[in-house]
Structure formats: C-alpha cells, structure tokens
Design an enzyme around this catalytic site. Sequence first.
Site, PDB file in Angstrom:
ATOM      1  N   GLY A  14       6.501  34.498  38.521  1.00 42.86           N
ATOM      2  CA  GLY A  14       5.420  35.145  37.780  1.00 42.86           C
ATOM      3  C   GLY A  14       4.350  34.111  37.487  1.00 42.86           C
ATOM      4  CG  ASN A 192       5.373  37.604  18.521  1.00 39.73           C
ATOM      5  OD1 ASN A 192       5.636  36.405  18.449  1.00 39.73           O
ATOM      6  ND2 ASN A 192       4.969  38.159  19.640  1.00 39.73           N
ATOM      7  CD  GLU A 195       1.353  35.764  16.588  1.00 46.63           C
ATOM      8  OE1 GLU A 195       2.301  35.064  16.996  1.00 46.63           O
ATOM      9  OE2 GLU A 195       0.627  36.415  17.358  1.00 46.63           O
TER      10      GLU A 195
HETATM   11  P1  NBP Z   1       1.767  39.659  32.319  1.00 46.09           P
HETATM   12  O1  NBP Z   1       2.626  40.127  31.216  1.00 46.09           O
HETATM   13  O2  NBP Z   1       0.392  40.173  32.417  1.00 46.09           O
HETATM   14  O3  NBP Z   1       2.537  39.994  33.683  1.00 46.09           O
HETATM   15  C1  NBP Z   1       1.946  39.701  34.927  1.00 46.09           C
HETATM   16  C2  NBP Z   1       2.961  39.168  35.900  1.00 46.09           C
HETATM   17  O4  NBP Z   1       4.037  40.112  36.052  1.00 46.09           O
HETATM   18  C3  NBP Z   1       2.351  38.990  37.273  1.00 46.09           C
HETATM   19  O5  NBP Z   1       2.841  37.785  37.794  1.00 46.09           O
HETATM   20  C4  NBP Z   1       2.860  40.206  38.045  1.00 46.09           C
HETATM   21  O6  NBP Z   1       2.957  40.021  39.441  1.00 46.09           O
HETATM   22  C5  NBP Z   1       4.226  40.310  37.462  1.00 46.09           C
HETATM   23  N1  NBP Z   1       4.905  41.592  37.754  1.00 46.09           N
HETATM   24  C6  NBP Z   1       4.628  42.839  37.316  1.00 46.09           C
HETATM   25 BR1  NBP Z   1       3.232  43.278  36.241  1.00 46.09          BR
HETATM   26  N2  NBP Z   1       5.469  43.759  37.784  1.00 46.09           N
HETATM   27  C7  NBP Z   1       6.331  43.059  38.564  1.00 46.09           C
HETATM   28  C8  NBP Z   1       7.448  43.441  39.333  1.00 46.09           C
HETATM   29  N3  NBP Z   1       7.885  44.701  39.338  1.00 46.09           N
HETATM   30  N4  NBP Z   1       8.081  42.490  40.035  1.00 46.09           N
HETATM   31  C9  NBP Z   1       7.658  41.206  39.987  1.00 46.09           C
HETATM   32  N5  NBP Z   1       6.610  40.776  39.258  1.00 46.09           N
HETATM   33  C10 NBP Z   1       5.953  41.702  38.558  1.00 46.09           C
HETATM   34  O7  NBP Z   1       1.701  38.066  32.377  1.00 46.09           O
HETATM   35  P2  NBP Z   1       1.505  36.988  31.195  1.00 46.09           P
HETATM   36  O8  NBP Z   1       0.425  37.371  30.250  1.00 46.09           O
HETATM   37  O9  NBP Z   1       1.461  35.687  31.886  1.00 46.09           O
HETATM   38  O10 NBP Z   1       2.869  37.078  30.362  1.00 46.09           O
HETATM   39  C11 NBP Z   1       4.138  36.857  30.962  1.00 46.09           C
HETATM   40  C12 NBP Z   1       5.210  37.145  29.916  1.00 46.09           C
HETATM   41  O11 NBP Z   1       5.051  36.237  28.822  1.00 46.09           O
HETATM   42  C13 NBP Z   1       5.144  38.546  29.309  1.00 46.09           C
HETATM   43  O12 NBP Z   1       6.434  39.012  29.034  1.00 46.09           O
HETATM   44  C14 NBP Z   1       4.396  38.319  28.014  1.00 46.09           C
HETATM   45  O13 NBP Z   1       4.669  39.295  27.037  1.00 46.09           O
HETATM   46  C15 NBP Z   1       4.927  36.956  27.611  1.00 46.09           C
HETATM   47  N6  NBP Z   1       4.072  36.196  26.699  1.00 46.09           N
HETATM   48  C16 NBP Z   1       2.744  36.193  26.822  1.00 46.09           C
HETATM   49  C17 NBP Z   1       1.963  35.444  25.944  1.00 46.09           C
HETATM   50  C18 NBP Z   1       0.480  35.405  26.081  1.00 46.09           C
HETATM   51  O14 NBP Z   1      -0.161  34.764  25.226  1.00 46.09           O
HETATM   52  N7  NBP Z   1      -0.099  36.027  27.098  1.00 46.09           N
HETATM   53  C19 NBP Z   1       2.568  34.684  24.969  1.00 46.09           C
HETATM   54  C20 NBP Z   1       3.940  34.668  24.892  1.00 46.09           C
HETATM   55  C21 NBP Z   1       4.683  35.429  25.767  1.00 46.09           C
HETATM   56  P3  NBP Z   1       1.724  40.462  40.384  1.00 46.09           P
HETATM   57  O15 NBP Z   1       0.775  39.306  40.359  1.00 46.09           O
HETATM   58  O16 NBP Z   1       2.352  40.674  41.704  1.00 46.09           O
HETATM   59  O17 NBP Z   1       1.143  41.710  39.807  1.00 46.09           O
END
Ligand code: NBP
Length: 486
Positions: A14, A192, A195
């Site tokens: 990811g 959270n 938060e």
């Molecule tokens: P996202 O939560 O936006 O997820 C995007 C990623 O998920 C992409 O790499 C996408 O691949 C992949 N993906 C999806 Br959507 N469906 C998939 C599937 N069926 N099989 C494989 N890959 C799949 O990304 P993020 O914001 O980087 O967050 C990642 C995790 O970290 C989440 O659980 C989020 O809640 C958590 N988190 C985020 C933050 C923050 O500040 N953003 C903080 C702490 C934790 P693709 O490119 O092929 O679509």
Amino acid sequence: MSSESNLAQIGVVGLAVMGSNLARNFASRGHTVAVYNRSTEKTTRFMEDFGETGNFLPAETIEEFVSRLERPRRAIIMVQAGAATDAVINQLADAMDDGDVIIDGGNSLFTDTIRREKEMAQRNRHFVGAGISGGEEGALRGPAIMPGGPKESWESLGPLLESIAAVAPDGTPCVDHIGPDGSGHYVKMVHNGIEYADMQVIGEAYQLLRFGAGLEPAEIAEIFAEWNKGDLDSYLIEITAEVLRQVDAETGKPLVDVILDAAGQKGTGRWTVKQALDLGVPTTAIGEAVFARALSSSLDQRKAAQGNLPSGTLAGFEELGISREDFIERVRKALYASKLVAYAQGFDEIRAGSEEYGWDIDRGRLATIWREGCIIRAAFLDRIKEAYDKDPALTSLLLDPYFHTELSDLVDAWRDVVIYATRQGLPAPVFTSSLAYYDSLRAERLPAAIIQSQRDFFGAHTYQRVDKEGTFHTEWSGDRSETKLN
Ligand code: NBP
C-alpha cells in the site's frame, strides 16, 4: 537502489501517503524495504520519486513481494481499513509460510483485528494489528506505534519498529507491545477519540475568545502560542496557533474564516463512543466531540435554524464584568480542565476494554508512548504516566494527587467560563458536559434514585436500598408496601 541479490527486512503493502512515508522511514534507518501496491503505477511513481533515497525492492505481484522478504517474513499493510485490508491479508497469507508475520498498520476496527488474528493463527501466520499515529509527517519522521498481537511477534518486530518510531524527550522510543490480539488497534481507536475531544476543546476556546472576547485570529494565535509554553504544551495547540496565523492568499482574510465550518470524520471517534456505550463507560467528552462534528455538518438544519431560533437575552462580553485578560486566563483554565476530563475518560475506556478482553494493558506505559509522534502528544502525558506508574489501578486520573491539585486551581474558572458561554449563547459542549461529568463524579447523591424508582414503578425493575442489603420492589399500583425479593 534496488538489487536482486539482497532481501528486505520489512515489506510495505500500500503506497498511498501513509505506506510510502512509512517505507521511506524504514529505508532512512538503513533497512532494505520491499514495496508493493495493487496498482503498479503507484509503485512505479514511488520508485521514480524515492527509489534513490534508500534501498527499496519494488514488486509487481504479491508473490514477487513476498519472495523479496527475508525470513521470517515481515510485511506491513497500509491500505484502506475494512474489505481492502482483509483482501491483502489473505493474499499475503497465501503467499507466505508458517511463522511469517503480517502487520496491519491501518486504522482497523479492533474487533476485525481479533478475528483476523484468530484466522491467521489457524494458518500458522502471526498477525499483528498495530495502531500508528502521527499522520503523514509522523509516518515519515517517527510515529507513535501501538502493536498488539502475540508476544513472540513483538520480539521479532520490536527492534524494527523501535528504529522508526518517534522518541520521547527522555530517549524512550514511542512504541511498545500493548497486549494480545486487538489491543493495539483498540488503544489507537481511543487515542483518536481523545484526539476528537482535544480538538473540540481547543475549538471551543477559540470560539469564546473570538466571538466572546472579540479577538482576531492572529491575536488568538499569539495566545495559543503562549499557552503552548505551559500546562497546555501540545502538538494540537501548537498547530492551532499556526492555523490561526494563516491568511488566505485569495481573499486576504484569515484562512479560518473562509474554511467551511463543517467538520469531517472518518469513524474512529464514532467507534470509540460506540465501544464506550457497549462497555458502559461515560466518555462524555469524546461523545460530545463526535456529536459536535456531526452537528457542524448538518448544514441544512443549521441553515434553517440560523437567526430563526429564539436566543433569549444574551449578555455581551462587557456585561460579564471581568477584564479581557482575566477572561482569556479563565478560558485557558476551562480548556485545561475539560481536556483532563477527556483524557481521564479515555484512559477509563482503556481500562474497561483491557478488563473486558483480558489484555492487561499498562496505562502508564501507554502514556509513555503517546508523548511523541502521535497527534495527542502533550507535555502533560508525562504527568499521566507518573500517575499510573504510582498507582496502576488508579480509579480515575482526576483523583491522582497532582491532577487533584491542578483541578483545585482550575475549577472556579471552569465554572465561570461555562456560565459565560451560556450567557453569551456560545456553544461549548465539551466544556459544559465535562463540568457536568466532574460534578456528577463528585456528587454525594445523583438523581439515579429517581430513575430507579421510576423503573420500579412502571416496570417492576426493583431497586436496592442504602441502608440494608437485598433487592426491593414497591407495590406501586397496590398498597405501596415494600417487598424484599432476596
Ligand atoms: P488509504 O486509506 O487512502 O488507502 C489507499 C491504499 O489502499 C492504496 O494503496 C490502494 O491501492 C489500497 N487499496 C484499496 Br483502496 N483497496 C485495495 C484492495 N482491495 N487491495 C489492495 N490494495 C487496496 O491510504 P492512506 O491514507 O495511506 O492510509 C492507509 C491506512 O493508514 C488506512 O487504514 C488509514 O486509515 C491509516 N491511517 C491513515 C492516517 C492518515 O493520516 N492518512 C493516519 C493513521 C492511519 P490502489 O493504489 O491500487 O488503489
């Protein structure tokens, strides 16, 4: 630089913002990192942008990705929580062997983590649900990490995670094994929730200073920057001061004035409250904060009500009979007191979850790892750590001698601010409900006796007495005599 000959100590699946930053963080600490994303374009872009900054091994398929990991293989998943995470876990488990470790670093619901760990254990795969906090910047430079899962996995993962985690001022890495199965994601969920409450109380303080005391955003920024040097020293206060200094390039207005006042949410605050309801833990500050976001986003209802509901007689700031400086200081104290309630309630929910699921979470150690890297990092977490270190079974954080003394200094101002907010018609739901919680906690008698009587009246639900053992019922529709049932 990638090379076919070496193997990676860790892999990241990811490559959206969190995954790519985490992969870069691992690489910056000298680890070789395998990287994979479902759509290959993201992997290609990642290698174009960052391939030269560390030792990355890109893969186009899960099988290729797994083949690039040294044994026992360790892969951290950073994809969307829910079905996407399940899909990736299963693909990895298919390609991996006995004893390999799958880490879910996303914001998964802890009950999913409990289920996944069981499923993976049946397939001889170690599964670790790890809460990661700190947003994009934290993932890149050092997050707070809250791994659950089997103790053996922590032994193999610990040094790797310690190498990328934030470091507290006393040199402690902000990562620790929280406990079995879903405990890591559980504490991240409550983190959270806290938060949400912390952000809301800062918002309420801003609202009172802006629309109560009539200060401009830039002036409030200076006040927050000042507050950040004392008891309220925290990341959220620091960034709020920066936000308030920001001017919109297009209109020349403070940016805060042109941002739509409808707060979004992704679900972890709501989960915290749902769980609190299930466990019967009164996390009122977190609940009010979640509802405040929901209310802010109810735009149609707000529009219909704006200028349309009677306000009653409101007192202007000047009529309150105190100086602006005094008001500012009282708001600071009300913010601090409400924040204490929010943290106390969050830690109560952690104790309740730990008891319910048999996790044996050490709240002092948890406070230790929240001191850096995560969004709620704050100087007073040192005090929380000390409180739980002194008394691991502490009934409420508010009863710790240090916080008890702090509260004696805060409570008068807190009451005043709640009165002022009400008199001015300015909503301060967390300030207000936290004070009600505080007073409920310290009350000698609560109206629950009325509720018990009502329940017995209409539903024969029975009650207990303060003066003798047993369960009682009054014959409300009969001769009103009391029966002792056992
Ligand atoms: P996202 O939560 O936006 O997820 C995007 C990623 O998920 C992409 O790499 C996408 O691949 C992949 N993906 C999806 Br959507 N469906 C998939 C599937 N069926 N099989 C494989 N890959 C799949 O990304 P993020 O914001 O980087 O967050 C990642 C995790 O970290 C989440 O659980 C989020 O809640 C958590 N988190 C985020 C933050 C923050 O500040 N953003 C903080 C702490 C934790 P693709 O490119 O092929 O679509």
